[in-house]
Enzyme design. Structure first.
Site, mmCIF file in Angstrom:
data_model
loop_
_atom_site.group_PDB
_atom_site.id
_atom_site.type_symbol
_atom_site.label_atom_id
_atom_site.label_comp_id
_atom_site.label_asym_id
_atom_site.label_seq_id
_atom_site.Cartn_x
_atom_site.Cartn_y
_atom_site.Cartn_z
ATOM 1 N N ARG A 239 0.629 -1.678 0.337
ATOM 2 C CA ARG A 239 -0.460 0.185 0.396
ATOM 3 C C ARG A 239 0.947 1.558 0.130
ATOM 4 O O ARG A 239 1.988 1.745 0.353
ATOM 5 C CB ARG A 239 -1.219 -0.067 1.053
ATOM 6 C CG ARG A 239 -2.454 -0.452 1.034
ATOM 7 C CD ARG A 239 -3.147 -0.231 0.046
ATOM 8 N NE ARG A 239 -4.217 -1.256 0.165
ATOM 9 C CZ ARG A 239 -5.051 -2.488 -0.680
ATOM 10 N NH1 ARG A 239 -4.385 -2.971 -1.392
ATOM 11 N NH2 ARG A 239 -5.729 -3.196 -0.858
ATOM 12 N N HIS A 287 -1.337 0.924 -9.537
ATOM 13 C CA HIS A 287 -2.118 0.026 -9.061
ATOM 14 C C HIS A 287 -3.230 -1.189 -9.843
ATOM 15 O O HIS A 287 -3.716 -1.232 -9.629
ATOM 16 C CB HIS A 287 -3.467 0.843 -7.694
ATOM 17 C CG HIS A 287 -3.510 0.280 -6.425
ATOM 18 N ND1 HIS A 287 -3.693 0.432 -5.598
ATOM 19 C CD2 HIS A 287 -3.740 -1.709 -6.751
ATOM 20 C CE1 HIS A 287 -4.322 -0.634 -4.834
ATOM 21 N NE2 HIS A 287 -4.038 -1.222 -4.904
HETATM 22 C C1 GLV Z 1 -6.247 -4.588 -4.519
HETATM 23 O O1 GLV Z 1 -4.651 -3.923 -3.992
HETATM 24 C C2 GLV Z 1 -6.126 -5.664 -3.316
HETATM 25 O O2 GLV Z 1 -5.949 -5.340 -1.988
HETATM 26 O O3 GLV Z 1 -6.955 -6.531 -3.836
#
Ligand code: GLV
Length: 324
Positions: A239, A287
């Site tokens: 993250r 992401h």
């Molecule tokens: C993506 O970031 C997830 O947590 O699946």
């Protein structure tokens, strides 16, 4: 329909039962198709939908709506549509509402693909060759094989272990660290905070797959990066809040790190003015390392609903005190 799904249907037939999905509508359509075939007794609605809120027993979210308890008085399970649950404020939920994160084969497969791409690219100096190409520079670098490269994975949950299996198959020397020590065949494992420096000292390429918790927020900072061997590389798929990006950029500028592949940032989307976008030694993706695949996740979700009603442990049940 298999026996588990028949049981799910029996258990939910007695009262109206809605599964409400609040995440990206495109995948929502696929979820709806799958539910209509696999669990026709559960009404599936994509947010905001037209379901009677009282009939909502299952809610799957990326970001949860406000006032869950008041809006959905009969809610039984809150599913995170993702592997992470850091976007959910547990304090805003009824304390006994189970929260389940997504552990499903598709999300693991996607993560393995991304991490293998990143590790192989770093291992074979592809970012350098791309820079050389932009200068029409024909410059072979020394070739090292996987057996001579040490790759470490921070976070040894389902995803970390899936990644390690494939890295070992490719012949890399593998290392792993998690909060509590684990045993993984073929991987040297470390556990607990005090073993972090010893683990980091072994990582020519470090992959961060940790969940975001109070302990991992800001963990990837200057002193952390200084424990890596000089010239190491980072693949960040945890993250954004775990990485102190100013410290990363300094480490890249000083040569402490040679490259970084970054898939998660703080904030997201990353503003155009952020120096991560343009740093020559950063490869940035928005992401996309992995995401839940409805076709494989539907079995896991329906099986969890069955388990919940049968009083059996659900896969991915979150320990709210631990944060994942
Ligand atoms: C993506 O970031 C997830 O947590 O699946």
């Amino acid at each position: 329909m298999n026996r588990a799904l028949e049981e799910t249907a029996d258990l939910t037939a007695a009262q109206p039962s809605t599964f409400l999905y609040k995440a990206d509508p495109l995948r929502g359509q696929r979820w709806a198709e799958l539910f209509s075939v696999r669990a026709p007794d559960i009404a599936f609605h994509v947010w905001p939908g037209h379901a009677d809120p009282k009939s909502v027993r299952y809610l799957a979210v990326w970001e949860p709506p406000a006032r869950i308890a008041q809006t959905f008085p009969n809610l039984e399970i809150l599913f995170s549509i993702a592997a992470g649950v850091d976007q959910i404020d547990f304090d805003a939920l009824p304390p006994d509402l189970p929260v389940v994160r997504m552990i499903e084969p598709g999300i693991a497969a996607g993560m393995v693909e991304y991490v293998l791409w990143a590790v192989l690219s770093l291992h074979r100096d592809m970012p350098a060759y791309r820079r050389f190409q932009s200068e029409c520079l024909w410059k072979p670098l020394p070739l090292k094989l996987a057996a001579a490269r040490r790759v470490g994975v921070l976070g040894l949950g389902e995803l970390g272990r899936a990644v390690l299996r494939q890295l070992s198959t490719l012949g890399f020397q593998t290392f792993g660290w998690s909060r509590s020590a684990r045993n993984i065949a073929g991987t040297t494992c470390y556990g607990a905070q005090e073993q972090l420096p010893a683990f980091l000292a072994n990582c020519d390429i470090l992959i961060c797959l940790l969940p975001l918790t109070a302990q991992t927020q800001g963990l990837l900072n200057k002193s952390f990066l200084n424990h890596l061997p000089r010239g190491a590389s980072l693949v960040h798929v945890g993250r954004g809040q775990q990485l102190v990006s100013g410290d990363l950029l300094s480490a890249l500028d000083s040569g402490q790190l040679s490259e970084a592949v970054i898939d998660v940032t703080q904030p997201e989307p990353l503003p155009a003015s952020d120096p991560l976008w343009t740093h020559p030694r950063v490869t940035l993706t928005p992401h996309i390392a992995s995401m839940t695949q409805p076709d494989s996740a539907v079995d896991v979700v329906l099986e969890n609903i069955r388990r919940f009603h049968a009083g059996e442990p659900m896969t991915g049940l979150v320990n709210k005190a631990r944060g994942y």
